[in-house]
Scaffold this active site. Structure first.
Site, PDB file in Angstrom:
ATOM      1  N   SER A  98     -36.776  86.855 -14.636  1.00  0.00           N
ATOM      2  CA  SER A  98     -36.836  85.401 -14.822  1.00  0.00           C
ATOM      3  C   SER A  98     -35.836  84.693 -13.913  1.00  0.00           C
ATOM      4  CB  SER A  98     -36.567  85.036 -16.285  1.00  0.00           C
ATOM      5  OG  SER A  98     -35.215  85.287 -16.653  1.00  0.00           O
ATOM      6  N   LYS A  99     -34.649  85.250 -13.761  1.00  0.00           N
ATOM      7  CA  LYS A  99     -33.615  84.605 -12.948  1.00  0.00           C
ATOM      8  C   LYS A  99     -33.889  84.774 -11.451  1.00  0.00           C
ATOM      9  CE  LYS A  99     -31.020  82.888 -16.218  1.00  0.00           C
ATOM     10  NZ  LYS A  99     -30.873  81.428 -16.354  1.00  0.00           N
ATOM     11  N   GLY A 105     -27.388  72.117 -22.754  1.00  0.00           N
ATOM     12  CA  GLY A 105     -26.040  71.604 -22.469  1.00  0.00           C
ATOM     13  C   GLY A 105     -25.126  71.534 -23.661  1.00  0.00           C
ATOM     14  N   TYR A 145     -34.832  89.494 -18.189  1.00  0.00           N
ATOM     15  CA  TYR A 145     -33.885  88.451 -17.792  1.00  0.00           C
ATOM     16  C   TYR A 145     -33.731  88.395 -16.270  1.00  0.00           C
ATOM     17  CZ  TYR A 145     -29.496  85.770 -17.777  1.00  0.00           C
ATOM     18  OH  TYR A 145     -28.508  84.826 -17.560  1.00  0.00           O
ATOM     19  N   ARG A 203     -31.618  73.347 -28.608  1.00  0.00           N
ATOM     20  CA  ARG A 203     -32.838  73.841 -29.267  1.00  0.00           C
ATOM     21  C   ARG A 203     -32.705  73.933 -30.767  1.00  0.00           C
ATOM     22  NH1 ARG A 203     -35.453  79.724 -28.078  1.00  0.00           N
ATOM     23  NH2 ARG A 203     -33.450  80.261 -28.991  1.00  0.00           N
TER      24      ARG A 203
END
Length: 239
Positions: free
Chosen positions: A148-149, A10, A145, A34
């Protein structure tokens, strides 16, 4: 009532817009980041910033304990943290593939599993996963990607079936091309080529994605679960 909201990733882009939307509505918002330092805007919004790498189960546990101590048990979870390591399939290494899945898919599993522990006790909760139009359409150079999505959709629908009897909803928002720092690095020709594919003829604003997320977490969306909400200007329609 002010709820305890956690938004992973966020600290910028879509995640920051989501955090802002919940904070503006009066919720107690925590965000994970992160690396680096969280933006000053988070402190101005009254958001709690927690450093957490969602690929590390121990860090996820520490994050939730800190949020629970300061804001109470998480009532709304928005799993937004994600990474890309784009490469054509024949050049993509195993590390390119597995690292993206470990953050985007397995990382989401970690935070959802931890958040729903308290939701089950409370017999209520909202989970929103941030996927992508790429997970529905596919994209050359993004097999990792996209996988994963796309995986988030099956994961969310399984969670929705598993936890629905406890009034916990789990939905997916699938943004298209959004005007963020990630897309600003594209050349003018690249940006123009993308816009030509979008029926609405423009990029989304992060706030438009955030509005859909906040709706899914609202009382008005209490009977919506297992849904995939596209916020893509029509780019992925039919998928």
């Amino acid at each position: 009532m002010s709820r305890s909201v956690l938004v992973t990733g966020g600290n910028r882009g879509i995640g920051l817009a989501i955090a802002r939307a919940f904070a503006d509505a009066g919720d107690k918002v925590a965000v994970t980041y992160r690396t680096g330092e969280p933006p000053e805007e988070l402190a101005k919004l009254g958001c709690l910033a927690v450093k957490c790498d969602i690929t590390e189960a121990e860090q996820v546990e520490r994050c939730f304990k800190e949020v629970e101590e300061k804001h109470g048990a998480v009532e709304v979870l928005v799993a937004n943290a994600g990474v890309t390591r784009d490469q054509l399939l024949l050049r993509m290494s195993e590390e390119d593939f597995t690292s993206v899945l470990d953050t985007n898919l397995t990382g989401t599993f970690r935070v959802v599993k931890r958040a729903t522990r308290a939701m089950l006790r409370a017999r209520k909760g909202r989970v929103v996963l941030i996927s992508s139009v790429v997970g529905l359409l596919g994209s050359a150079g993004q097999a990792n990607y996209a996988a994963s999505k796309a995986g988030l959709v099956g994961f969310a629908r399984s969670v929705a079936r598993e936890l629905g009897s406890r009034s916990i909803t789990c939905n997916v928002v699938a943004p298209g091309f959004v005007d963020t720092d990630m897309t600003k690095v594209l050349s003018d020709d690249q940006r123009e080529g993308i816009v030509k594919q979008v029926p609405l003829g423009r990029y989304a604003q992060p706030e438009e994605v955030a509005a859909s997320v906040r709706f899914l977490a609202s009382d008005e969306a209490a009977y919506i679960t297992g849904a995939v909400i596209p916020v893509d200007g029509g780019l992925g329609m039919g998928h």
